[in-house]
Design a protein around this motif. Structure first.
Motif, PDB file in Angstrom:
ATOM      1  N   ILE A 186     -29.077 -13.819  23.889  1.00 20.20           N
ATOM      2  CA  ILE A 186     -30.408 -13.904  24.469  1.00 20.20           C
ATOM      3  C   ILE A 186     -31.147 -15.085  23.841  1.00 20.20           C
ATOM      4  O   ILE A 186     -31.375 -15.101  22.625  1.00 20.20           O
ATOM      5  N   ALA A 231     -37.473 -11.465  23.306  1.00 23.43           N
ATOM      6  CA  ALA A 231     -36.582 -10.481  23.929  1.00 23.43           C
ATOM      7  C   ALA A 231     -35.439 -10.112  22.986  1.00 23.43           C
ATOM      8  O   ALA A 231     -35.014  -8.951  22.916  1.00 23.43           O
ATOM      9  N   GLU A 255     -32.358  -1.394  30.815  1.00 26.46           N
ATOM     10  CA  GLU A 255     -33.095  -2.568  31.280  1.00 26.46           C
ATOM     11  C   GLU A 255     -32.452  -3.868  30.807  1.00 26.46           C
ATOM     12  O   GLU A 255     -32.312  -4.824  31.576  1.00 26.46           O
ATOM     13  N   VAL A 256     -32.061  -3.926  29.544  1.00 24.81           N
ATOM     14  CA  VAL A 256     -31.478  -5.167  29.033  1.00 24.81           C
ATOM     15  C   VAL A 256     -30.081  -5.386  29.585  1.00 24.81           C
ATOM     16  O   VAL A 256     -29.648  -6.527  29.802  1.00 24.81           O
ATOM     17  N   LYS A 272     -29.213  -4.679  32.588  1.00 23.07           N
ATOM     18  CA  LYS A 272     -29.432  -5.202  33.937  1.00 23.07           C
ATOM     19  C   LYS A 272     -29.617  -6.712  33.936  1.00 23.07           C
ATOM     20  O   LYS A 272     -29.312  -7.388  34.923  1.00 23.07           O
ATOM     21  N   THR A 273     -30.125  -7.259  32.826  1.00 29.03           N
ATOM     22  CA  THR A 273     -30.327  -8.704  32.746  1.00 29.03           C
ATOM     23  C   THR A 273     -29.017  -9.463  32.572  1.00 29.03           C
ATOM     24  O   THR A 273     -28.986 -10.685  32.677  1.00 29.03           O
ATOM     25  N   LYS A 274     -27.940  -8.727  32.286  1.00 30.99           N
ATOM     26  CA  LYS A 274     -26.602  -9.291  32.061  1.00 30.99           C
ATOM     27  C   LYS A 274     -26.548 -10.191  30.817  1.00 30.99           C
ATOM     28  O   LYS A 274     -25.643 -11.015  30.676  1.00 30.99           O
ATOM     29  N   CYS A 275     -27.543 -10.003  29.949  1.00 29.82           N
ATOM     30  CA  CYS A 275     -27.530 -10.718  28.673  1.00 29.82           C
ATOM     31  C   CYS A 275     -26.933  -9.859  27.568  1.00 29.82           C
ATOM     32  O   CYS A 275     -26.765 -10.304  26.439  1.00 29.82           O
TER      33      CYS A 275
END
Length: 258
Positions: free
Chosen positions: A98, A103, A140-141, A143-146
């Motif tokens: 990230i 974040a 949630e994180v 979902k960001t694919k990070c």
């Protein structure tokens, strides 16, 4: 214990729908928290989305949000001894990259709350015991694919010696034993204190215990010493807190009625 720690602790201790500024001023009085400091902390908590502020006439009321209740849940988890279960040897691994520092810090903070340890800057691990729903916690994180979570065996296998280094267990064990002794000593003298003094001691010992127990990785028995003091600290604190809550009742109940 800072003023901020105290006020967060009050919201975690008393599961109240909302507090008036009058109630909070009364509850913080034994700690010599100035009204300026109290209002400053409450203002920061509002900006962080932890509290909502409303007014009725000239009186301000502070309502905890879901974010504040999450904080209370994290505190409660520190005091909850998990049921012992057999460990399959599987690990849950969080791997992330990230670029945004804010974040990244937020994710790292959440990983620490769930007792992950870092083996590389972007790779954190902990034994998988099945009672934490990591897919929901980190939804949630992910979902960001990070960030991705994987569950499976670790090669080479994690040993007791490895765990002691990763979670700094020797130092943590010493801190726990010191806190056990401190809690036992405080318990002996509660009857000699006023209700207000007992309340102060209750919050101070609670803050100290939370800070230590929040570091307890709650590892499978095979990865920690048989004399690991985490359960004993929880037991001693519950005993202390029960008595302190009863003896301080005249003080804190009058504050909540104000």
């Amino acid at each position: 214990m800072t003023d901020s720690d105290l006020i967060y602790g009050l919201f975690a201790t008393f599961d109240y729908q909302c507090f008036s500024i009058r109630q909070l001023k009364c509850l913080t009085a034994p700690f010599e928290v100035s009204e300026t400091s109290l209002r400053s902390v409450l203002s920061r908590m509002k900006k962080q989305g932890v509290l909502e502020i409303s007014r009725k006439g000239r009186t301000a009321f502070y309502t905890p949000t879901g974010k504040c209740r999450n904080y209370g849940g994290n505190v409660a988890r520190a005091f909850k001894e998990q049921n012992p279960i057999d460990w399959s040897g599987e690990m849950v691994t969080a791997a992330f990259s990230i670029s945004d520092s804010s974040a990244r810090y937020s994710l790292q903070k959440r990983l620490r709350e769930y007792r992950f340890a870092t083996i590389f800057p972007g790779v954190w691990i902990r034994p998988y015991l099945g009672y934490e729903k990591y897919d929901e916690v980190f939804e949630e994180v992910i979902k960001t694919k990070c960030c991705c979570l994987t569950i499976g065996p670790m090669f080479p296998e994690l040993t007791r010696e490895d765990a002691a280094v990763l979670w700094n267990l020797e130092k943590l064990s010493e801190q726990m034993r010191r806190q056990i002794h401190r809690t036992q000593e405080s318990y002996k003298y509660l009857n000699e204190l006023s209700a207000e003094e007992v309340f102060r001691k209750k919050m101070e010992e609670g803050d100290a215990a939370v800070r230590i127990l929040a570091e307890d990785p709650m590892l499978p028995a095979v990865l920690q010493d048989k004399t690991w003091p985490g359960a004993e600290l929880r037991q001693e604190f519950f005993k202390f807190n029960k008595k302190a809550t009863e003896l301080s009742l005249p003080f804190w109940s009058s504050c909540l009625r104000s």
